[in-house]
Write a protein that holds these residues in place. Structure first.
Motif, PDB file in Angstrom:
ATOM      1  N   PHE A   7       0.827  -1.204   0.000  1.00 34.85           N
ATOM      2  CA  PHE A   7       0.000   0.000   0.000  1.00 34.85           C
ATOM      3  C   PHE A   7       0.868   1.264   0.000  1.00 34.85           C
ATOM      4  O   PHE A   7       0.614   2.198  -0.763  1.00 34.85           O
ATOM      5  N   LEU A   8       1.895   1.281   0.841  1.00 34.51           N
ATOM      6  CA  LEU A   8       2.749   2.470   0.947  1.00 34.51           C
ATOM      7  C   LEU A   8       3.493   2.770  -0.348  1.00 34.51           C
ATOM      8  O   LEU A   8       3.518   3.915  -0.808  1.00 34.51           O
ATOM      9  N   ILE A   9       4.103   1.755  -0.955  1.00 37.52           N
ATOM     10  CA  ILE A   9       4.867   2.058  -2.170  1.00 37.52           C
ATOM     11  C   ILE A   9       3.948   2.371  -3.342  1.00 37.52           C
ATOM     12  O   ILE A   9       4.302   3.186  -4.198  1.00 37.52           O
ATOM     13  N   SER A  10       2.771   1.765  -3.374  1.00 37.16           N
ATOM     14  CA  SER A  10       1.815   2.107  -4.435  1.00 37.16           C
ATOM     15  C   SER A  10       1.311   3.535  -4.271  1.00 37.16           C
ATOM     16  O   SER A  10       1.181   4.274  -5.256  1.00 37.16           O
ATOM     17  N   THR A  11       1.045   3.921  -3.032  1.00 39.85           N
ATOM     18  CA  THR A  11       0.624   5.297  -2.750  1.00 39.85           C
ATOM     19  C   THR A  11       1.723   6.274  -3.126  1.00 39.85           C
ATOM     20  O   THR A  11       1.481   7.300  -3.764  1.00 39.85           O
ATOM     21  N   TRP A  12       2.967   5.944  -2.740  1.00 34.19           N
ATOM     22  CA  TRP A  12       4.090   6.815  -3.080  1.00 34.19           C
ATOM     23  C   TRP A  12       4.217   6.965  -4.595  1.00 34.19           C
ATOM     24  O   TRP A  12       4.387   8.083  -5.097  1.00 34.19           O
ATOM     25  N   LEU A  13       4.146   5.857  -5.321  1.00 36.03           N
ATOM     26  CA  LEU A  13       4.314   5.934  -6.772  1.00 36.03           C
ATOM     27  C   LEU A  13       3.229   6.802  -7.408  1.00 36.03           C
ATOM     28  O   LEU A  13       3.524   7.638  -8.264  1.00 36.03           O
ATOM     29  N   GLY A  14       2.004   6.645  -6.954  1.00 34.55           N
ATOM     30  CA  GLY A  14       0.921   7.488  -7.470  1.00 34.55           C
ATOM     31  C   GLY A  14       1.158   8.957  -7.174  1.00 34.55           C
ATOM     32  O   GLY A  14       0.959   9.817  -8.040  1.00 34.55           O
ATOM     33  N   MET A  15       1.577   9.240  -5.946  1.00 31.83           N
ATOM     34  CA  MET A  15       1.861  10.635  -5.587  1.00 31.83           C
ATOM     35  C   MET A  15       3.059  11.168  -6.360  1.00 31.83           C
ATOM     36  O   MET A  15       3.043  12.318  -6.823  1.00 31.83           O
ATOM     37  N   GLN A  16       4.095  10.361  -6.495  1.00 33.19           N
ATOM     38  CA  GLN A  16       5.309  10.773  -7.214  1.00 33.19           C
ATOM     39  C   GLN A  16       4.969  11.186  -8.640  1.00 33.19           C
ATOM     40  O   GLN A  16       5.384  12.245  -9.103  1.00 33.19           O
ATOM     41  N   LEU A  17       4.219  10.352  -9.321  1.00 38.83           N
ATOM     42  CA  LEU A  17       3.872  10.646 -10.710  1.00 38.83           C
ATOM     43  C   LEU A  17       2.887  11.804 -10.816  1.00 38.83           C
ATOM     44  O   LEU A  17       3.030  12.680 -11.686  1.00 38.83           O
ATOM     45  N   THR A  18       1.892  11.835  -9.934  1.00 36.19           N
ATOM     46  CA  THR A  18       0.871  12.887  -9.999  1.00 36.19           C
ATOM     47  C   THR A  18       1.447  14.253  -9.649  1.00 36.19           C
ATOM     48  O   THR A  18       1.223  15.225 -10.373  1.00 36.19           O
ATOM     49  N   ASP A  45       8.327  17.777  -0.829  1.00 33.20           N
ATOM     50  CA  ASP A  45       8.786  17.334   0.494  1.00 33.20           C
ATOM     51  C   ASP A  45       7.913  16.197   1.015  1.00 33.20           C
ATOM     52  O   ASP A  45       8.418  15.192   1.521  1.00 33.20           O
ATOM     53  N   LEU A  46       6.607  16.353   0.895  1.00 30.78           N
ATOM     54  CA  LEU A  46       5.675  15.318   1.347  1.00 30.78           C
ATOM     55  C   LEU A  46       5.924  14.001   0.612  1.00 30.78           C
ATOM     56  O   LEU A  46       6.008  12.931   1.232  1.00 30.78           O
ATOM     57  N   VAL A  47       6.061  14.064  -0.695  1.00 29.23           N
ATOM     58  CA  VAL A  47       6.298  12.863  -1.498  1.00 29.23           C
ATOM     59  C   VAL A  47       7.638  12.227  -1.126  1.00 29.23           C
ATOM     60  O   VAL A  47       7.748  11.001  -1.028  1.00 29.23           O
ATOM     61  N   ALA A  48       8.661  13.037  -0.900  1.00 29.04           N
ATOM     62  CA  ALA A  48       9.984  12.501  -0.564  1.00 29.04           C
ATOM     63  C   ALA A  48       9.963  11.777   0.777  1.00 29.04           C
ATOM     64  O   ALA A  48      10.508  10.672   0.898  1.00 29.04           O
ATOM     65  N   TYR A  49       9.355  12.373   1.782  1.00 34.35           N
ATOM     66  CA  TYR A  49       9.310  11.721   3.090  1.00 34.35           C
ATOM     67  C   TYR A  49       8.477  10.438   3.047  1.00 34.35           C
ATOM     68  O   TYR A  49       8.854   9.433   3.657  1.00 34.35           O
ATOM     69  N   LEU A  50       7.365  10.464   2.329  1.00 33.57           N
ATOM     70  CA  LEU A  50       6.575   9.244   2.189  1.00 33.57           C
ATOM     71  C   LEU A  50       7.384   8.180   1.455  1.00 33.57           C
ATOM     72  O   LEU A  50       7.363   7.005   1.835  1.00 33.57           O
ATOM     73  N   GLY A  51       8.102   8.565   0.424  1.00 34.93           N
ATOM     74  CA  GLY A  51       8.922   7.616  -0.324  1.00 34.93           C
ATOM     75  C   GLY A  51      10.011   7.002   0.525  1.00 34.93           C
ATOM     76  O   GLY A  51      10.232   5.787   0.488  1.00 34.93           O
ATOM     77  N   LEU A  52      10.692   7.822   1.302  1.00 33.25           N
ATOM     78  CA  LEU A  52      11.735   7.284   2.181  1.00 33.25           C
ATOM     79  C   LEU A  52      11.154   6.295   3.181  1.00 33.25           C
ATOM     80  O   LEU A  52      11.716   5.220   3.415  1.00 33.25           O
ATOM     81  N   PHE A  53      10.011   6.638   3.760  1.00 29.51           N
ATOM     82  CA  PHE A  53       9.372   5.751   4.727  1.00 29.51           C
ATOM     83  C   PHE A  53       8.893   4.467   4.053  1.00 29.51           C
ATOM     84  O   PHE A  53       9.181   3.353   4.511  1.00 29.51           O
ATOM     85  N   ALA A  54       8.171   4.606   2.947  1.00 28.46           N
ATOM     86  CA  ALA A  54       7.568   3.451   2.272  1.00 28.46           C
ATOM     87  C   ALA A  54       8.623   2.465   1.782  1.00 28.46           C
ATOM     88  O   ALA A  54       8.505   1.259   2.006  1.00 28.46           O
ATOM     89  N   TRP A  55       9.650   2.971   1.126  1.00 27.77           N
ATOM     90  CA  TRP A  55      10.659   2.071   0.570  1.00 27.77           C
ATOM     91  C   TRP A  55      11.546   1.466   1.655  1.00 27.77           C
ATOM     92  O   TRP A  55      12.025   0.338   1.497  1.00 27.77           O
TER      93      TRP A  55
END
Length: 157
Positions: A7-18, A45-55
């Motif tokens: 769920f986390l990495i899918s959410t991150w990828l969607g946010m990253q691209l969007t 910043d939000l996307v980066a922190y979520l990405g670091l956490f998710a991955w």
């Protein structure tokens, strides 16, 4: 933990691209450059922190062997964890090394890296954009690589 990772990495990828390829161009087309840049920076910043956490969660889920469904370690190609480590490293470099230089340039200040390497806003923005693109592609590839449904297991437990 496995489904949380997925769920986390899918959410991150969607946010990253969007955020990177849809929202930011619309912001700069619709708003004043200063305001658009400020809003885009907050979103990045939000996307980066979520990405670091998710991955990081996904990395340790796979590394410890607790993944049991879909998000599994592929035995025939174990290098996926190495690519995941590269992605985490790139996200960290972009957020904690490159982004402070961009913020300093916007505010007319200096940082140790800016003093060491030099450059202007366009150069550092280009470096950051390139890292963002590489992270987007690498993240999409890793999602496809790891988030596959196991045909032998039921979809719901």
């Amino acid at each position: 933990m496995n489904r949380l990772s997925a769920f986390l990495i899918s959410t991150w990828l969607g946010m990253q691209l969007t955020v990177g390829y849809v929202v930011t161009p619309v912001l700069f087309k619709s708003l004043d450059r200063i305001l658009a840049g400020k809003l885009a920076g907050e979103l990045f910043d939000l996307v980066a922190y979520l990405g670091l956490f998710a991955w990081t969660v996904a990395y340790f889920t796979i590394r410890t062997g607790t993944a049991d469904y879909g998000f599994q370690r592929r035995k025939n190609l174990p290098s996926g964890l190495a690519w995941m480590g590269v992605l985490i490293m790139l996200l960290g470099i972009n957020q904690f090394v490159i982004t402070p230089v961009i913020k300093a340039l916007k505010e007319g200040e200096s940082t140790w890296l800016l003093d060491l390497v030099g450059g202007n806003f366009g150069m550092w923005h280009g470096v950051s954009s390139t890292i963002y693109l590489v992270c987007s592609l690498l993240g999409a590839g890793l999602c496809i690589y790891y988030l596959r449904l196991a045909a032998s297991k039921p979809a719901y437990r």
